[in-house]
Design a protein around this motif. Structure first.
Motif, PDB file in Angstrom:
ATOM      1  N   ARG A   1      -2.321  -3.311  -1.639  1.00 11.74           N
ATOM      2  CA  ARG A   1      -3.287  -2.721  -2.560  1.00 11.74           C
ATOM      3  C   ARG A   1      -3.436  -3.674  -3.735  1.00 11.74           C
TER       4      ARG A   1
ATOM      5  N   THR B   1      -0.077   2.939  -7.911  1.00 15.35           N
ATOM      6  CA  THR B   1      -1.534   3.023  -7.821  1.00 15.35           C
ATOM      7  C   THR B   1      -2.247   2.549  -9.081  1.00 15.35           C
TER       8      THR B   1
ATOM      9  N   ARG C   1      10.107  -6.826   0.471  1.00 15.59           N
ATOM     10  CA  ARG C   1      10.437  -5.784  -0.512  1.00 15.59           C
ATOM     11  C   ARG C   1      11.515  -6.236  -1.511  1.00 15.59           C
TER      12      ARG C   1
ATOM     13  N   ALA D   1       0.814  -1.216   0.000  1.00 12.93           N
ATOM     14  CA  ALA D   1       0.000   0.000   0.000  1.00 12.93           C
ATOM     15  C   ALA D   1       0.847   1.265   0.000  1.00 12.93           C
ATOM     16  N   ASP D   2       2.057   1.202   0.586  1.00 14.68           N
ATOM     17  CA  ASP D   2       2.907   2.401   0.659  1.00 14.68           C
ATOM     18  C   ASP D   2       3.956   2.445  -0.453  1.00 14.68           C
ATOM     19  N   SER D   3       3.755   1.655  -1.515  1.00 15.06           N
ATOM     20  CA  SER D   3       4.739   1.571  -2.592  1.00 15.06           C
ATOM     21  C   SER D   3       4.682   2.750  -3.557  1.00 15.06           C
ATOM     22  N   GLY D   4       3.584   3.478  -3.539  1.00 17.57           N
ATOM     23  CA  GLY D   4       3.400   4.562  -4.501  1.00 17.57           C
ATOM     24  C   GLY D   4       2.871   4.070  -5.840  1.00 17.57           C
TER      25      GLY D   4
ATOM     26  N   ASN E   1       1.180  -7.353   5.933  1.00 19.78           N
ATOM     27  CA  ASN E   1       1.475  -6.106   5.230  1.00 19.78           C
ATOM     28  C   ASN E   1       0.174  -5.440   4.799  1.00 19.78           C
ATOM     29  N   SER E   2       0.212  -4.137   4.660  1.00 23.30           N
ATOM     30  CA  SER E   2      -0.911  -3.434   4.043  1.00 23.30           C
ATOM     31  C   SER E   2      -0.706  -3.505   2.533  1.00 23.30           C
TER      32      SER E   2
END
Length: 331
Positions: free
Chosen positions: A213, A134, A187, A129-132, A210-211
């Protein structure tokens, strides 16, 4: 010389006795059919075994035996040759086989006809989710796990990303689902591709610590020739809440799993089989065997089918109010 009336009566009685003795065996005569499924423990085998058992129990003059199989392509070949009467096949293999486009196999498998949609195998594209990341086009230059080399998942990923012009712009890694889930959390990769029914255990694994998306895939596909070149893929929604932290609907693409019959199978048997399995009792039984059967319904009976229907199937679905597409018209 005139025959004695008593002798004539005796002959007649003997004939009646022979007929009477034959009637039980005549009444017990059954149509014996074979259903080619999949590897033991696999979803294909759950479906083929359940349908075989149900038809054998509920249709008096039919007995269906379940056959283990390597899977979709072997089922295509068995049904086409008449070694099996029913089978479970991915819509993609069915289409490619009918048009002579299977990998390293230019033969046209024209004796295999569709009966019904069973369930779908949708694509999941997961990122942190915090990977950027989208949207799909953000994967340029990123490390993306697509499944083991030679797998159906990897093949579907290549079709999809090639259509978008991304395949050669990503750092593709051919690793399995479970390893990919761990690698995503560590990662070591930026995205993982899974091509399987939901909820999928590897996506659950990734979301557990992990969060994540899940990226929607349909809009990007629509601006390319993906659906035109691969008409066996269909749009599907993975509902919000299917996975921890994914509280929105995900629009994605899927291949469909199709129940098929050989052209040689009589139309009335195909119609009887569908009538039984798609009855309320039949659907409840299928669901008790496998959760994947939740996708089965009368309203979606011809969903995802892009090849001709068996005549018995066409009659059944039209009688239940469904409209057939041009590609589904029976042979």
């Amino acid at each position: 010389m005139a025959r004695s009336p008593f002798r004539l009566l005796a002959v007649a009685a003997s004939c009646l006795l022979v007929v009477a003795l034959c009637l039980p065996s005549m009444a017990l005569a059954k149509t014996r059919l074979a259903f080619s499924g999949g590897p033991d423990g696999g979803t294909f085998q759950y479906f083929s075994n359940a349908i075989s058992s149900r038809l054998s129990k509920m249709i008096p003059d039919v007995e269906v035996s379940n056959m283990a199989s390597a899977g979709s392509v072997e089922n295509l070949r068995r049904v086409n040759s008449g070694d099996a009467d029913f089978g479970v096949i991915y819509a993609g293999d069915l289409y490619l086989g009918a048009t002579g486009q299977l990998t390293n196999d230019p033969r046209k498998y024209s004796n295999v006809l569709s009966m019904a949609y069973l369930y779908g195998a949708p694509a999941h594209l997961a990122v942190l989710a915090d990977s950027g990341i989208t949207q799909v086009m953000d994967l340029v230059g990123k490390r993306v796990a697509v499944g083991p080399a030679g797998s159906g998942a990897a093949a579907s990923a290549q079709r999809y990303f090639t259509a978008l012009g991304l395949w050669d712009k990503m750092k593709v890694e051919f690793i399995g689902y479970s390893e990919a889930a761990s690698s995503l959390g560590d990662r070591k990769i930026e995205a993982m591709w899974v091509f399987a029914g939901y909820p999928n255990s590897s996506i659950i694994q990734a979301a557990a610590s992990n969060s994540i998306r899940l990226l929607s895939l349909v809009d990007a596909a629509k601006v390319t020739n993906f659906f035109q070149n691969n008409p066996y893929y269909a749009e599907v929604t993975i509902p919000a809440g299917t996975y921890t932290g994914v509280d929105y609907d995900v629009q994605t693409v899927q291949d469909s799993t199709i129940w098929v019959a050989g052209k040689h199978v009589k139309a009335d048997i195909v119609e009887k089989a569908l009538t039984e399995v798609f009855s309320p009792e039949g659907l409840a039984y299928m669901l008790s065997v496998t959760k994947a059967a939740a996708a089965m319904s009368i309203k979606d009976g011809n969903y995802g089918i892009v090849t001709p229907l068996h005549a018995g199937a066409a009659k059944f679905w039209q009688a239940n109010g469904l409209t057939l597409t041009a590609a589904q018209q029976p042979l």
